[in-house]
Enzyme design. Structure first.
Site, PDB file in Angstrom:
ATOM      1  N   ARG A 148       3.419 -10.331   6.587  1.00 37.20           N
ATOM      2  CA  ARG A 148       2.575  -9.189   6.197  1.00 37.20           C
ATOM      3  C   ARG A 148       1.128  -9.629   6.009  1.00 37.20           C
ATOM      4  O   ARG A 148       0.195  -8.878   6.293  1.00 37.20           O
ATOM      5  CB  ARG A 148       3.127  -8.524   4.938  1.00 37.20           C
TER       6      ARG A 148
ATOM      7  N   ARG B 103       6.936  -9.926  -7.755  1.00 36.08           N
ATOM      8  CA  ARG B 103       7.383  -8.538  -7.572  1.00 36.08           C
ATOM      9  C   ARG B 103       8.767  -8.498  -6.922  1.00 36.08           C
ATOM     10  O   ARG B 103       9.587  -7.644  -7.242  1.00 36.08           O
ATOM     11  CB  ARG B 103       6.373  -7.783  -6.697  1.00 36.08           C
TER      12      ARG B 103
HETATM   13  P1  AMP Z   1       2.924  -1.116   1.411  1.00 40.25           P
HETATM   14  O1  AMP Z   1       3.785  -0.550   0.339  1.00 40.25           O
HETATM   15  O2  AMP Z   1       1.637  -0.345   1.597  1.00 40.25           O
HETATM   16  O3  AMP Z   1       2.700  -2.594   1.275  1.00 40.25           O
HETATM   17  O4  AMP Z   1       3.719  -0.917   2.795  1.00 40.25           O
HETATM   18  C1  AMP Z   1       5.000  -1.497   2.999  1.00 40.25           C
HETATM   19  C2  AMP Z   1       5.335  -1.490   4.479  1.00 40.25           C
HETATM   20  O5  AMP Z   1       5.328  -0.145   4.981  1.00 40.25           O
HETATM   21  C3  AMP Z   1       4.345  -2.226   5.373  1.00 40.25           C
HETATM   22  O6  AMP Z   1       4.618  -3.618   5.432  1.00 40.25           O
HETATM   23  C4  AMP Z   1       4.584  -1.537   6.716  1.00 40.25           C
HETATM   24  O7  AMP Z   1       5.787  -1.982   7.311  1.00 40.25           O
HETATM   25  C5  AMP Z   1       4.789  -0.089   6.295  1.00 40.25           C
HETATM   26  N1  AMP Z   1       3.500   0.658   6.240  1.00 40.25           N
HETATM   27  C6  AMP Z   1       2.875   1.142   5.138  1.00 40.25           C
HETATM   28  N2  AMP Z   1       1.739   1.779   5.452  1.00 40.25           N
HETATM   29  C7  AMP Z   1       1.639   1.692   6.808  1.00 40.25           C
HETATM   30  C8  AMP Z   1       0.675   2.131   7.759  1.00 40.25           C
HETATM   31  N3  AMP Z   1      -0.436   2.789   7.391  1.00 40.25           N
HETATM   32  N4  AMP Z   1       0.914   1.852   9.079  1.00 40.25           N
HETATM   33  C9  AMP Z   1       2.020   1.206   9.477  1.00 40.25           C
HETATM   34  N5  AMP Z   1       2.950   0.738   8.629  1.00 40.25           N
HETATM   35  C10 AMP Z   1       2.779   0.980   7.315  1.00 40.25           C
END
Ligand code: AMP
Length: 185
Positions: free
Chosen positions: A144, A127
């Protein structure tokens, strides 16, 4: 009242892809905190600027920012008929905050997309090449995953037997069929 669905799973587990397919099928909004944070960062808003330092290194954005974002989103009219949460809650305090916001209107289905670690890393690296997401580099991906194991995985125990574990490997269509079967049962 429509469906209130939560997609749980590791980064790169296919939550976003599958959530978009389920959204089309059910006609409920897809509430992705990751997408909302990326939009905020692209627009250069105050929230976006604050979130950037965390997202860029793969840390969780502070709970109060994310909880406020979700609370505001779920209060909008289009969420009155149900929604699909993707990427939130990400830890126990967020799950508790969500339970408080929802009150009696508990989530009705919690889908956990199960994908093993090697597959996740391979998917995220791919990705990174295709989408160029700033947080899809190897170091951030590993971080992550650590955050996922430490903070998000405990939600599986928190939600207990309400969690439906779905095999998240195979083709996008196969995974979607497994989810659709689960949602229909
Ligand atoms: P994702 O697209 O869901 O993988 O999210 C990408 C990044 O956004 C994550 O690595 C976090 O830095 C931030 N993020 C997304 N959702 C959350 C959440 N519920 N709480 C805190 N950080 C978030």
């Amino acid at each position: 009242m429509g469906r209130r669905i939560l997609f749980l799973g590791p980064p790169g587990g296919g939550k976003g892809t599958q959530a978009k397919m389920v959204r089309r099928a059910l006609g409920v909004p897809h509430v992705s905190t990751g997408d909302m944070l990326r939009e905020a960062m692209a627009s250069g808003s105050d929230l976006g600027r604050r979130a950037e330092a965390y997202v860029s290194v793969g840390d969780l954005v502070p709970d109060e920012l994310v909880v406020a974002l979700v609370e505001e989103r779920l209060a909008r009219e289009d969420a009155a008929g149900g929604y699909l949460l993707d990427g939130f809650p990400r830890n126990l305090p967020q799950a508790e905050a969500l339970a408080e916001v929802l009150g009696d209107e508990a989530l009705d289905t919690i889908v956990y997309l199960d994908v093993d670690e090697d597959e996740i890393i391979a998917r995220l690296l791919k990705r990174a090449q295709i989408e160029g997401r700033a947080d899809d580099n190897e170091e951030t991906i590993r971080h992550r995953l650590e955050v996922f194991h430490g903070e998000t995985e405990p939600l599986i125990a928190y939600y207990g037997d309400r969690v439906r574990r779905i095999d998240g490997t195979g083709s996008v269509e196969d995974i979607y069929c497994r989810i659709a079967l689960e949602l229909a049962s």
